[in-house]
Design an enzyme around this catalytic site. Structure first.
Site, short mmCIF file in Angstrom:
data_model
loop_
_atom_site.label_atom_id
_atom_site.label_comp_id
_atom_site.label_asym_id
_atom_site.label_seq_id
_atom_site.Cartn_x
_atom_site.Cartn_y
_atom_site.Cartn_z
N THR A 142 0.71 -1.51 0.07
CA THR A 142 -0.43 -0.15 -0.13
C THR A 142 0.97 0.90 0.19
O THR A 142 2.22 1.51 -0.24
CB THR A 142 -1.04 -0.25 0.65
OG1 THR A 142 -2.10 0.45 1.09
CG2 THR A 142 -0.59 -0.18 2.37
N ASN A 143 0.34 2.50 0.64
CA ASN A 143 1.45 3.71 0.72
C ASN A 143 0.47 3.99 0.99
O ASN A 143 0.08 4.75 1.92
CB ASN A 143 0.97 4.69 -1.11
CG ASN A 143 -0.43 4.61 -1.46
OD1 ASN A 143 -1.03 5.63 -1.14
ND2 ASN A 143 -0.55 3.88 -2.35
N ARG A 144 1.20 5.59 1.27
CA ARG A 144 0.68 6.24 2.53
C ARG A 144 -0.57 7.47 1.75
O ARG A 144 -0.34 8.80 2.83
CB ARG A 144 2.53 7.45 2.92
CG ARG A 144 3.07 6.58 3.47
CD ARG A 144 4.62 8.03 3.88
NE ARG A 144 5.67 6.77 4.47
CZ ARG A 144 5.97 6.25 5.74
NH1 ARG A 144 4.79 6.53 6.27
NH2 ARG A 144 6.87 5.69 6.06
N SER A 145 -1.34 7.46 1.21
CA SER A 145 -2.28 8.55 0.67
C SER A 145 -2.96 8.22 1.94
O SER A 145 -3.71 7.55 2.49
CB SER A 145 -2.67 7.72 0.11
OG SER A 145 -4.14 9.02 -0.64
N ALA A 197 -4.01 7.52 -4.38
CA ALA A 197 -2.88 6.72 -5.08
C ALA A 197 -2.80 5.29 -5.09
O ALA A 197 -3.28 4.44 -4.63
CB ALA A 197 -2.35 7.07 -3.71
#
Ligand code: CTP
Ligand code: CA
Length: 221
Positions: free
Chosen positions: A33-36, A99
């Site tokens: 996943t990512n930091r959005s 994102a």
């Protein structure tokens, strides 16, 4: 809040907004996943709804509350986000702020991957579809106004311009992510259209959303 005859200039318009990260599973207990945070997209959905639009918010996992008057569809993966976004059409307006993970794991393990004497596993990745480019392609279901985001750490204007033409969208909100953006309440953006690039001052994410929603209303006005 606005009042008077122009209070809800987007009445009768439908909008689809994507927001947040996607989550791409590796096995039943892990994922990419990512930091959005989703904050900017949620604020845009709220601002469009306040102006009278019927808004579907297709959201990856965030801890955020659904804005008033907005229909939220919860998804995890890029493929689910793509399907839900297409299911929300037809729409006049599309704002794709999510994102989206660029890659997913090719073969998701059915059971938890265990440590093994042979060493760590190798994850084979494949590219996810580009939801924005797919939506912006000419055709009967293309929204009249397709807006994408570009998160960049260098060469914001050049990269945002390149994305505008590569993806075929109408506007790109260029986002300088070299400063503190993820999870923050402020945002520094550059609005890139076919006719030029307009730097906005550092604003709160709520202010970016109201400015963008006002620009969208002007576009249809
Ligand atoms: N986007 C999308 N689907 C993807 C990847 C990106 O819809 N699979 C959208 C994002 O929601 C955003 C825009 O495309 O509106 C730009 O995303 P970005 O990650 O900046 O662009 P990429 O084309 O993925 O390029 P890169 O990450 O390599 O800079
Ligand atoms: Ca990307």
């Amino acid at each position: 809040l606005l009042s008077g005859p122009d209070a809800r200039p987007l009445t009768g318009k439908r909008a689809v907004v994507t927001a947040g990260p996607t989550f791409e599973p590796i096995d039943p207990v892990r994922g990419l996943t990512n930091r959005s945070s989703g904050k900017q997209g949620y604020a845009i959905a709220a601002a469009l709804a306040e102006r009278g639009a019927r808004v579907t918010l297709v959201s990856g996992p965030t801890g955020l509350a659904t804005p008033v008057g907005v229909t939220r569809i919860e998804v995890e993966t890029a493929l689910e986000m793509q399907a839900a976004t297409h299911a929300a059409l037809p729409a006049h307006i599309a704002v794709l702020s999510a994102a989206v993970a660029d890659w997913r794991v090719d073969t998701v393990a059915g059971g938890k991957i265990k440590k093994a004497p042979g060493g760590p596993p190798t994850l084979a990745l494949i590219e996810n579809p580009d939801i924005l480019a797919g939506l912006a392609k000419p055709g009967p279901l293309r929204p009249a106004l397709v807006i994408g985001f570009a998160a960049e750490t260098t060469d914001l204007e050049a990269n945002a311009r390149a994305k505008l033409s590569r993806k075929g969208c109408d506007w790109i909100v260029g986002n300088d992510v070299s400063a503190d953006v993820f999870g923050a309440d402020g945002n520094t953006v550059l609005l890139v259209t076919k006719s030029g690039a307009e730097p906005w001052p550092r604003l709160s994410k709520a202010e970016v959303a109201t400015r963008l929603a006002d620009r969208i209303a002007d576009h249809f006005g």
